[in-house]
Each structure stands twice: as structure tokens, then as C-alpha cells.
Scaffold this motif. Structure first.
Motif, mmCIF file in Angstrom:
data_model
loop_
_atom_site.group_PDB
_atom_site.id
_atom_site.type_symbol
_atom_site.label_atom_id
_atom_site.label_comp_id
_atom_site.label_asym_id
_atom_site.label_seq_id
_atom_site.Cartn_x
_atom_site.Cartn_y
_atom_site.Cartn_z
ATOM 1 N N ALA A 13 0.762 -1.054 -0.025
ATOM 2 C CA ALA A 13 -0.091 -0.388 0.118
ATOM 3 C C ALA A 13 1.284 1.163 0.011
ATOM 4 O O ALA A 13 0.475 2.041 -1.057
ATOM 5 N N LEU A 16 2.149 1.095 -3.554
ATOM 6 C CA LEU A 16 1.275 2.090 -4.016
ATOM 7 C C LEU A 16 0.986 3.615 -4.234
ATOM 8 O O LEU A 16 1.528 4.463 -5.357
ATOM 9 N N ASN A 29 -8.222 3.526 -1.067
ATOM 10 C CA ASN A 29 -8.192 2.842 -2.666
ATOM 11 C C ASN A 29 -6.401 1.877 -1.853
ATOM 12 O O ASN A 29 -6.663 0.529 -2.449
ATOM 13 N N HIS A 30 -5.849 2.541 -1.561
ATOM 14 C CA HIS A 30 -4.244 1.983 -1.962
ATOM 15 C C HIS A 30 -3.919 0.523 -0.789
ATOM 16 O O HIS A 30 -3.592 -0.172 -1.594
ATOM 17 N N THR A 32 -6.935 -1.541 -0.282
ATOM 18 C CA THR A 32 -8.102 -2.132 -0.480
ATOM 19 C C THR A 32 -6.443 -3.059 -1.996
ATOM 20 O O THR A 32 -7.119 -4.140 -2.064
ATOM 21 N N GLN A 33 -6.631 -2.223 -2.903
ATOM 22 C CA GLN A 33 -5.945 -3.276 -3.490
ATOM 23 C C GLN A 33 -4.935 -3.818 -3.784
ATOM 24 O O GLN A 33 -4.484 -4.941 -3.631
ATOM 25 N N GLU A 36 -6.407 -6.946 -2.038
ATOM 26 C CA GLU A 36 -6.946 -7.280 -3.182
ATOM 27 C C GLU A 36 -5.689 -8.303 -3.488
ATOM 28 O O GLU A 36 -6.126 -9.566 -4.120
ATOM 29 N N GLU A 37 -4.400 -7.874 -3.532
ATOM 30 C CA GLU A 37 -3.218 -8.496 -4.636
ATOM 31 C C GLU A 37 -3.022 -9.288 -3.506
ATOM 32 O O GLU A 37 -2.453 -10.844 -3.749
#
Length: 66
Positions: A13, A16, A29-30, A32-33, A36-37
Motif C-alpha cells: 500500500a 502504491l 484505496n491503496h 484495498t488494492q 486484493e493483490e
């Protein structure tokens, strides 16, 4: 959340966020991304398709980790 997962997600995160130019207010947002990864990587590690790639003598510990 286990320690390895939390550390990986925090690091990802942060990376990102830096790649995006360190925008304010985008931490969720970072995070969450990154989460998910992590999930995608770990689903692949335990999927039947991934398991067929290795011989019976291979160990997960010998494989590259995310």
C-alpha cells in the motif's frame, strides 16, 4: 490479520501511494488494492491448478514468496 499478511499489505500500500505521487486521502484505496493483490497471490498458491505445477517432493517453503 496475521503478521506476514499485514506487513506485506502495509508495504505494498505504501509503494502504491508513492507510485501515485503521494496523494492525500487515498490511503484506503491503496490499502484495498494491496489487500486484493494479496488475496489473488494467495489464492493462486493454494488453488488446485497451482498445486499441479509442483512435484510431490517440492515444498512451498522452497518457492518464491510474495
Amino acid at each position: 490479520m496475521d503478521n506476514e499478511r499485514e506487513h506485506w499489505i502495509n508495504s505494498k500500500a505504501y509503494a502504491l501511494w508513492e507510485e501515485a505521487g503521494r496523494p492525500e486521502g487515498q490511503h484506503r484505496n491503496h490499502w484495498t488494492q494491496a489487500d486484493e493483490e494479496w488475496e489473488k497471490i494467495n489464492q493462486a498458491r493454494i488453488s488446485p491448478a497451482a498445486a499441479n505445477v509442483f512435484d510431490e517432493g517440492d515444498k512451498w517453503e522452497d518457492c518464491p514468496q510474495p
